[in-house]
Design a protein around this motif. Structure first.
Motif, PDB file in Angstrom:
ATOM      1  N   GLN A  66      19.687  -1.395   3.352  1.00 36.99           N
ATOM      2  CA  GLN A  66      19.724  -0.472   2.210  1.00 36.99           C
ATOM      3  C   GLN A  66      20.977  -0.643   1.363  1.00 36.99           C
ATOM      4  O   GLN A  66      21.384   0.270   0.639  1.00 36.99           O
ATOM      5  CB  GLN A  66      19.583   0.993   2.668  1.00 36.99           C
ATOM      6  N   LYS A  69      18.527  -1.198  -2.833  1.00 34.63           N
ATOM      7  CA  LYS A  69      17.395  -0.274  -2.725  1.00 34.63           C
ATOM      8  C   LYS A  69      16.118  -1.068  -2.968  1.00 34.63           C
ATOM      9  O   LYS A  69      15.907  -1.607  -4.064  1.00 34.63           O
ATOM     10  CB  LYS A  69      17.523   0.853  -3.765  1.00 34.63           C
ATOM     11  N   GLU A  72       9.913  -2.083  -3.365  1.00 37.13           N
ATOM     12  CA  GLU A  72       8.758  -1.518  -2.658  1.00 37.13           C
ATOM     13  C   GLU A  72       8.949  -1.767  -1.166  1.00 37.13           C
ATOM     14  O   GLU A  72       9.782  -2.573  -0.753  1.00 37.13           O
ATOM     15  CB  GLU A  72       7.440  -2.172  -3.105  1.00 37.13           C
ATOM     16  N   HIS A  74       8.727  -0.430   3.174  1.00 33.02           N
ATOM     17  CA  HIS A  74       9.304   0.532   4.104  1.00 33.02           C
ATOM     18  C   HIS A  74      10.110  -0.204   5.172  1.00 33.02           C
ATOM     19  O   HIS A  74       9.699  -1.249   5.681  1.00 33.02           O
ATOM     20  CB  HIS A  74       8.205   1.369   4.765  1.00 33.02           C
ATOM     21  N   THR A  76      11.708   0.847   8.738  1.00 37.18           N
ATOM     22  CA  THR A  76      11.716   1.905   9.740  1.00 37.18           C
ATOM     23  C   THR A  76      12.588   1.502  10.918  1.00 37.18           C
ATOM     24  O   THR A  76      12.344   0.481  11.565  1.00 37.18           O
ATOM     25  CB  THR A  76      10.289   2.205  10.233  1.00 37.18           C
ATOM     26  N   ASP A  81      12.153   6.224   8.537  1.00 35.85           N
ATOM     27  CA  ASP A  81      12.018   5.392   7.349  1.00 35.85           C
ATOM     28  C   ASP A  81      13.299   5.485   6.518  1.00 35.85           C
ATOM     29  O   ASP A  81      13.588   6.516   5.908  1.00 35.85           O
ATOM     30  CB  ASP A  81      10.809   5.840   6.519  1.00 35.85           C
ATOM     31  N   THR A  83      14.044   4.062   3.749  1.00 32.43           N
ATOM     32  CA  THR A  83      13.858   4.012   2.300  1.00 32.43           C
ATOM     33  C   THR A  83      13.661   5.386   1.678  1.00 32.43           C
ATOM     34  O   THR A  83      13.786   5.537   0.460  1.00 32.43           O
ATOM     35  CB  THR A  83      12.653   3.120   1.933  1.00 32.43           C
ATOM     36  N   THR A  84      13.357   6.395   2.478  1.00 33.04           N
ATOM     37  CA  THR A  84      13.107   7.738   1.941  1.00 33.04           C
ATOM     38  C   THR A  84      14.209   8.728   2.307  1.00 33.04           C
ATOM     39  O   THR A  84      14.097   9.914   2.011  1.00 33.04           O
ATOM     40  CB  THR A  84      11.760   8.281   2.462  1.00 33.04           C
ATOM     41  N   SER A  86      17.927  10.698   2.483  1.00 28.37           N
ATOM     42  CA  SER A  86      19.039  11.097   1.622  1.00 28.37           C
ATOM     43  C   SER A  86      20.264  10.259   1.982  1.00 28.37           C
ATOM     44  O   SER A  86      20.293   9.604   3.026  1.00 28.37           O
ATOM     45  CB  SER A  86      19.356  12.581   1.819  1.00 28.37           C
TER      46      SER A  86
END
Length: 334
Positions: A66, A69, A72, A74, A76, A81, A83-84, A86
Motif C-alpha cells: 500500500q 494505492k 483495482e 484486493h 488481504t 483487506d 485496500t479498504t 483507514s
C-alpha cells in the motif's frame, strides 16, 4: 505446505499510472504497470517473483504494501483487506508486513545511527499507541537484532557510511524485523551486493525464516537466487503473472514459452549440460506498457503462437497439481 494458512491473498491487483496528455490526443494515457495479478502466499513459505526489468515486480510489491494505492483489486493480509482500511488501521496492519529494499545505500537515513534506524519503527508505533515498549527494552531489542543479523551491538552508534554494502543491508533486515512481522516483502535485496556477499545474505534470510517463522515475497531478476530461496515461483511478464509453480517443478518443466526462454538464458555450471542445451532467442522487444491488448501480451514474441492468442487473453489456470499457467497451449479458450 498446502495445509498451511493463507497469510497473503492478492486478487485482481492493478496499478495504472496516469501520464500527461499528448499533443495529438486530449485524453490522458496510462502506464499499465500491473494489469491484473492474482497470487496467494501461505504462512512460512517463500514466493519468488521473477521477470525481466520493467515487468512490474517492484510495483506489485509496493502496491501490496500500500505504498501505492492500487487502481483495482484486493490485498488481504491475515483476513483483512488492506485496500479498504483507514490510515490508522493500515498502519496497525503494517506491523505484520515489513519491507527490505533493493538499495542499502539509499534506504538508510545517513543522518541516523544504525541503532536509531533499527529502533525507528518501534518508536513510531509506540508514539501512535500501537506498541508498548520501554526505552531499555527497545535498546535491548536493537542490540539483539544487530547480533542476530551478524553485526556487533557495539556498532549501534555508527552511521551508515561507516558500513559496507552487505552490512548496510543487514541493518535494513534488522529494521524490518524490529516489529516482529510475519510477512517480509523483499524487493531485490541482494542485487546491489557483491556476488560474494549475496550468498551470505540469502543464507541469513533462510536462517531468520526458520527461527522466526517468517513468510517472504521475494523479488529477484537472478534466476539462481530465486531457485535457491523460493518454495514457489511466479513468473511475470508485462504486468501479468503468466506461470506459478513449485520452484523445483518450474525449473525442471517450464510450461509457458516465455518461462522456457527465460530459463534457457540462465547459465548452468555443468559444461556438458550447458553444451547440449538449446538457447531460445526471442525476437522483437518487450511491448510498451502504455497499451492494453485484447490477446496474450507475449503474442508478438512467441514462436508457438496461435490465432486465438491474438484475440483472447489466456487466464492463469491450473494444469498440473500446484502448477498454473496462462497459455492456450495447455487449456482451451472459453
Amino acid at each position: 505446505m498446502n495445509d498451511r494458512e493463507i497469510l497473503l491473498d492478492v486478487q485482481g491487483l492493478k496499478m495504472h499510472f496516469p501520464t500527461g496528455r499528448s499533443i495529438l490526443s486530449k485524453n490522458r494515457g496510462f502506464i499499465y504497470a500491473v494489469d491484473g495479478v492474482d497470487f496467494q502466499i501461505r504462512k512460512g513459505e517463500t514466493l519468488g517473483l521473477v521477470g525481466e526489468s520493467g515487468c512490474g515486480k517492484s510495483t506489485t510489491v509496493r502496491a501490496v504494501a500500500q505504498l501505492y494505492k492500487p487502481t483495482e483489486g484486493h490485498v488481504t493480509l491475515k483476513g483483512q483487506d488492506l485496500t479498504t482500511m483507514s490510515a490508522h488501521d493500515l498502519l496497525a496492519a503494517r506491523k505484520n508486513m515489513q519491507m527490505v529494499f533493493q538499495d542499502p545505500y539509499a534506504s538508510l537515513n545517513p543522518r541516523m545511527t544504525s541503532g536509531d534506524i533499527i529502533a525507528e519503527p518501534m518508536r513510531i508505533f509506540q508514539q501512535r499507541g500501537l506498541l508498548d515498549m520501554g526505552v531499555q527494552e527497545r535498546n535491548e531489542r536493537v542490540e539483539h537484532l544487530m547480533e542476530r543479523v551478524g553485526l556487533s551491538r557495539f556498532f549501534k552508534n555508527r552511521y551508515p557510511h561507516e558500513f559496507s554494502g552487505g552490512q548496510r543491508q543487514r541493518i535494513g533486515i534488522a529494521r524490518a524485523l524490529a516489529l516482529q512481522p510475519e510477512l517480509m516483502l523483499c524487493d531485490e535485496p541482494v542485487s546491489a551486493l557483491d556476488v560474494s556477499i549475496q550468498s551470505q545474505i540469502l543464507n541469513l534470510f533462510k536462517d531468520l525464516q526458520a527461527e522466526f517463522g517468517l513468510t517472504y515475497l521475494f523479488i529477484a531478476h537472478d534466476l539462481a537466487v530465486i531457485q535457491y530461496i523460493s518454495d514457489r515461483v511466479a513468473v511475470m511478464y508485462l504486468g501479468l503473472i503468466i506461470e506459478i509453480s513449485g520452484a523445483k517443478d518450474l525449473y525442471k518443466k517450464p510450461l509457458h514459452p516465455y518461462t522456457q526462454a527465460l530459463l534457457s538464458a540462465a547459465p548452468i555450471p555443468d559444461p556438458k549440460v550447458e553444451a547440449q542445451r538449446k538457447r531460445i532467442i526471442l525476437s522483437g522487444d518487450v511491448p510498451s506498457p502504455d497499451k492494453q491488448r485484447p490477446g496474450c501480451y507475449f503474442y508478438d514474441r512467441c514462436w508457438k503462437r496461435m490465432d486465438v492468442c491474438k484475440a483472447k487473453r489466456p487466464q492463469l489456470k491450473e494444469v498440473d497439481e500446484g502448477h498454473q499457467v496462462a497459455c492456450f497451449l495447455y487449456h482451451k479458450p472459453e
